[in-house]
Design a protein around this motif. Structure first.
Motif, PDB file in Angstrom:
ATOM      1  N   GLN A  62       0.766  -1.247   0.137  1.00 14.42           N
ATOM      2  CA  GLN A  62       0.118   0.087  -0.125  1.00 14.42           C
ATOM      3  C   GLN A  62       0.761   1.212  -0.048  1.00 14.42           C
ATOM      4  OE1 GLN A  62      -2.336  -0.380   3.395  1.00 14.42           O
ATOM      5  NE2 GLN A  62      -3.963  -2.102   2.304  1.00 14.42           N
ATOM      6  N   LYS A  63       2.057   1.242   0.716  1.00 16.33           N
ATOM      7  CA  LYS A  63       2.792   2.326   0.642  1.00 16.33           C
ATOM      8  C   LYS A  63       3.708   2.505  -0.665  1.00 16.33           C
ATOM      9  CE  LYS A  63       4.067   2.837   5.424  1.00 16.33           C
ATOM     10  NZ  LYS A  63       5.345   2.828   6.454  1.00 16.33           N
ATOM     11  N   GLY A  64       3.375   1.519  -1.580  1.00 15.23           N
ATOM     12  CA  GLY A  64       3.948   1.605  -3.114  1.00 15.23           C
ATOM     13  C   GLY A  64       5.426   1.079  -3.086  1.00 15.23           C
ATOM     14  N   LYS A  65       5.752   0.182  -2.154  1.00 14.90           N
ATOM     15  CA  LYS A  65       7.110  -0.766  -2.222  1.00 14.90           C
ATOM     16  C   LYS A  65       6.842  -1.446  -3.535  1.00 14.90           C
ATOM     17  CE  LYS A  65       8.682   0.830   1.566  1.00 14.90           C
ATOM     18  NZ  LYS A  65      10.095   1.631   1.730  1.00 14.90           N
ATOM     19  N   SER A  66       8.009  -1.684  -4.173  1.00 16.85           N
ATOM     20  CA  SER A  66       7.950  -2.398  -5.360  1.00 16.85           C
ATOM     21  C   SER A  66       8.064  -3.907  -5.007  1.00 16.85           C
ATOM     22  CB  SER A  66       9.400  -2.309  -6.188  1.00 16.85           C
ATOM     23  OG  SER A  66      10.462  -2.580  -5.419  1.00 16.85           O
ATOM     24  N   ARG A  67       7.560  -4.710  -6.067  1.00 17.69           N
ATOM     25  CA  ARG A  67       7.604  -6.077  -5.901  1.00 17.69           C
ATOM     26  C   ARG A  67       8.981  -6.768  -5.542  1.00 17.69           C
ATOM     27  NH1 ARG A  67       4.346 -10.331  -7.764  1.00 17.69           N
ATOM     28  NH2 ARG A  67       2.889  -8.983  -8.797  1.00 17.69           N
ATOM     29  N   ASN A  68       9.769  -6.238  -6.101  1.00 18.11           N
ATOM     30  CA  ASN A  68      11.260  -6.743  -5.821  1.00 18.11           C
ATOM     31  C   ASN A  68      11.699  -6.501  -4.508  1.00 18.11           C
ATOM     32  OD1 ASN A  68      11.495  -7.802  -8.209  1.00 18.11           O
ATOM     33  ND2 ASN A  68      12.793  -6.176  -9.311  1.00 18.11           N
ATOM     34  N   THR A  69      11.336  -5.077  -3.799  1.00 21.66           N
ATOM     35  CA  THR A  69      11.688  -4.623  -2.681  1.00 21.66           C
ATOM     36  C   THR A  69      10.786  -5.697  -1.638  1.00 21.66           C
ATOM     37  OG1 THR A  69      12.092  -2.290  -3.179  1.00 21.66           O
ATOM     38  CG2 THR A  69      11.442  -2.914  -0.799  1.00 21.66           C
ATOM     39  N   ILE A  70       9.634  -6.222  -1.999  1.00 24.49           N
ATOM     40  CA  ILE A  70       9.046  -6.954  -1.097  1.00 24.49           C
ATOM     41  C   ILE A  70       9.648  -8.437  -0.873  1.00 24.49           C
ATOM     42  CG2 ILE A  70       6.606  -8.022  -0.435  1.00 24.49           C
ATOM     43  CD1 ILE A  70       5.395  -5.298  -1.663  1.00 24.49           C
ATOM     44  N   ILE A  71      10.103  -8.779  -2.164  1.00 17.59           N
ATOM     45  CA  ILE A  71      10.691 -10.135  -2.350  1.00 17.59           C
ATOM     46  C   ILE A  71      11.885 -10.022  -1.399  1.00 17.59           C
ATOM     47  CG2 ILE A  71      11.819 -11.559  -3.972  1.00 17.59           C
ATOM     48  CD1 ILE A  71       9.778 -10.727  -5.999  1.00 17.59           C
ATOM     49  N   ARG A  72      12.791  -8.997  -1.434  1.00 22.17           N
ATOM     50  CA  ARG A  72      14.042  -9.056  -0.868  1.00 22.17           C
ATOM     51  C   ARG A  72      13.840  -9.001   0.745  1.00 22.17           C
ATOM     52  NH1 ARG A  72      16.466  -3.363  -0.838  1.00 22.17           N
ATOM     53  NH2 ARG A  72      14.980  -3.248   1.144  1.00 22.17           N
ATOM     54  N   PHE A  73      12.625  -8.175   1.171  1.00 24.05           N
ATOM     55  CA  PHE A  73      12.251  -8.347   2.490  1.00 24.05           C
ATOM     56  C   PHE A  73      11.838  -9.746   2.888  1.00 24.05           C
ATOM     57  CE2 PHE A  73       8.385  -8.445   5.174  1.00 24.05           C
ATOM     58  CZ  PHE A  73       9.106  -8.093   6.465  1.00 24.05           C
ATOM     59  N   VAL A  74      11.510 -10.386   2.333  1.00 27.75           N
ATOM     60  CA  VAL A  74      10.637 -11.780   2.480  1.00 27.75           C
ATOM     61  C   VAL A  74      11.956 -12.724   2.586  1.00 27.75           C
ATOM     62  CG1 VAL A  74       9.274 -13.978   1.690  1.00 27.75           C
ATOM     63  CG2 VAL A  74       8.410 -11.554   1.516  1.00 27.75           C
ATOM     64  N   SER A  75      12.813 -12.549   1.802  1.00 30.37           N
ATOM     65  CA  SER A  75      14.056 -13.233   1.950  1.00 30.37           C
ATOM     66  C   SER A  75      14.922 -12.748   3.276  1.00 30.37           C
ATOM     67  CB  SER A  75      15.029 -13.081   0.685  1.00 30.37           C
ATOM     68  OG  SER A  75      16.146 -13.604   0.741  1.00 30.37           O
ATOM     69  N   THR A  76      15.023 -11.786   3.301  1.00 30.72           N
ATOM     70  CA  THR A  76      15.579 -11.254   4.588  1.00 30.72           C
ATOM     71  C   THR A  76      15.046 -11.857   5.948  1.00 30.72           C
ATOM     72  OG1 THR A  76      16.441  -9.061   3.739  1.00 30.72           O
ATOM     73  CG2 THR A  76      16.244  -9.314   6.041  1.00 30.72           C
TER      74      THR A  76
END
Length: 295
Positions: A62-76
Motif C-alpha cells: 500500500q505504501k508503494g514498495k516495489s515487488r522486488n523490494t517486498i521479495i527482498r524483505f521476505v528473503s531477509t
C-alpha cells in the motif's frame, strides 16, 4: 527485538563473512520491521505470527514498495527467522507459512548509443573534477563494471599496456575485463593529471578519488550521474547500473554471444544474463515498428 537484530547482524559479519552492503540492506529491512511490529504492540519475535507478517507485507504494498523490494524483505525475514529457530530464540517459524511473491518481469532502462554519447560529453573537462567524472563515465560504459567495483578499483588492478582491468565482483569473484582505447585514453589523462592534483602529495591505492584525496563514494558517483543525465536532457531513470545495462545491450546487439556477455559482466549464472536478450528483442521490435512501412 532490536538487540536480537544486532546480534544477528554481528553473526552475519563474523560467522558468515557477508559484505557491508548486504548487512546494511538486512539492517534496514529488519529495523523497519521491528518498528512496524512495535506500532502493533508486538514486542517479541516469539509473538510474531504469519498474519502479522502478511499484514506488514500488505502495508508495504500500500505504501508503494516495489515487488522486488517486498521479495527482498521476505528473503531477509526468512533467513532471520531460521537464525532465531537455530539458536532456540523462538519455537515456531512463522515464515514456514509465507510464500515468496513471484518476481515481476522488469526490463531495466537502457540508453541508446546517442544518449550515451550525450551523457559522456556533459562533464566540463577543463577542470580536474570534470576529467575525473568523464573518465568514470567512460570506464563504466566501456567495461560494464558495477559501481562498487569501480569505486574499489585500485592502481594495481589496471593493466593498461594489455588493455585490461582486473576487478573483484560479487562473491569475491575475480574477472578480467577488456577496456577500449577511448576509455583508456581518458584513464591515462586522469591518472597523469587530475588524480595527482586531487591527491595533493598524499597517497592512495584507489583509482578514483574525491576532492579530499580519498576514495570516491558510491553515493557521489550516483549523484554525479543524475546531474549529468539532467544536463543531457535524458528523461530515463538512469543510475550507474544503467551504464552496465547499456554496455551489455549494445555489445549484444552488435554481435557478441551471450556467454561472452556473461563473462564480461561476471554473472555466475547465464540466466541472469538472458534478460539482455529480452531487451534486444524489445528494441528490435521498436526499430521494426518505427521503420517498416507496414508495421
Amino acid at each position: 527485538m532490536n538487540d536480537q537484530v544486532e546480534d544477528y547482524l554481528h553473526y552475519l559479519l563474523v560467522e558468515r563473512g557477508l559484505s557491508d552492503n548486504t548487512i546494511k540492506s538486512y539492517r534496514q529491512d529488519l529495523k523497519e520491521f521491528c518498528t512496524g511490529m512495535k506500532e502493533k504492540h508486538v514486542n517479541s519475535f516469539k509473538d510474531v505470527d504469519q498474519y502479522e507478517i502478511l499484514n506488514y507485507m500488505e502495508m508495504m504494498k500500500q505504501k508503494g514498495k516495489s515487488r522486488n523490494t517486498i521479495i527482498r524483505f521476505v528473503s531477509t525475514l526468512r533467513k532471520f527467522f531460521q537464525y532465531l529457530m537455530e539458536f532456540k530464540i523462538i519455537k515456531q517459524n512463522p515464515m514456514n507459512k509465507i510464500d515468496t511473491p513471484k518476481k515481476g518481469k522488469h526490463l531495466p532502462d537502457v540508453l541508446s548509443v546517442d544518449e550515451v554519447d550525450r551523457l559522456l560529453k556533459m562533464p566540463d573537462t577543463n577542470n580536474k573534477y570534470g576529467i575525473r567524472d568523464r573518465t568514470i563515465l567512460e570506464v563504466l560504459y566501456a567495461t560494464g563494471l558495477r559501481v562498487s567495483e569501480l569505486i574499489n578499483l585500485k592502481l594495481s588492478d589496471l593493466h593498461l599496456e594489455m588493455n585490461l582491468i582486473q576487478t573483484i565482483g560479487k562473491g569475491d569473484k575475480e574477472r578480467i575485463v577488456p577496456i577500449g582505447n577511448v576509455a583508456q585514453n581518458w584513464l591515462s589523462k586522469y591518472l597523469n593529471g587530475s588524480r595527482l592534483k586531487l591527491l595533493k602529495h598524499r597517497t592512495s591505492p584507489y583509482v578514483f578519488l574525491n576532492a579530499h584525496g580519498g576514495r570516491i563514494s558510491r553515493q557521489s558517483v550516483w549523484e554525479k550521474i543524475k546531474r549529468y543525465v539532467s544536463l543531457a536532457g535524458i528523461k530515463k531513470n538512469v543510475t550507474p547500473h544503467t551504464l552496465r545495462h547499456s554496455f551489455a545491450t549494445h555489445i549484444l546487439e552488435n554481435g557478441a554471444d551471450l556467454r561472452t556477455v556473461q563473462e564480461l559482466l561476471g554473472h555466475s549464472d547465464i540466466s541472469t544474463t538472458q534478460i539482455y536478450t529480452h531487451i534486444s528483442h524489445e528494441r528490435l521490435s521498436q526499430v521494426y515498428d518505427k521503420y517498416h512501412p507496414r508495421a
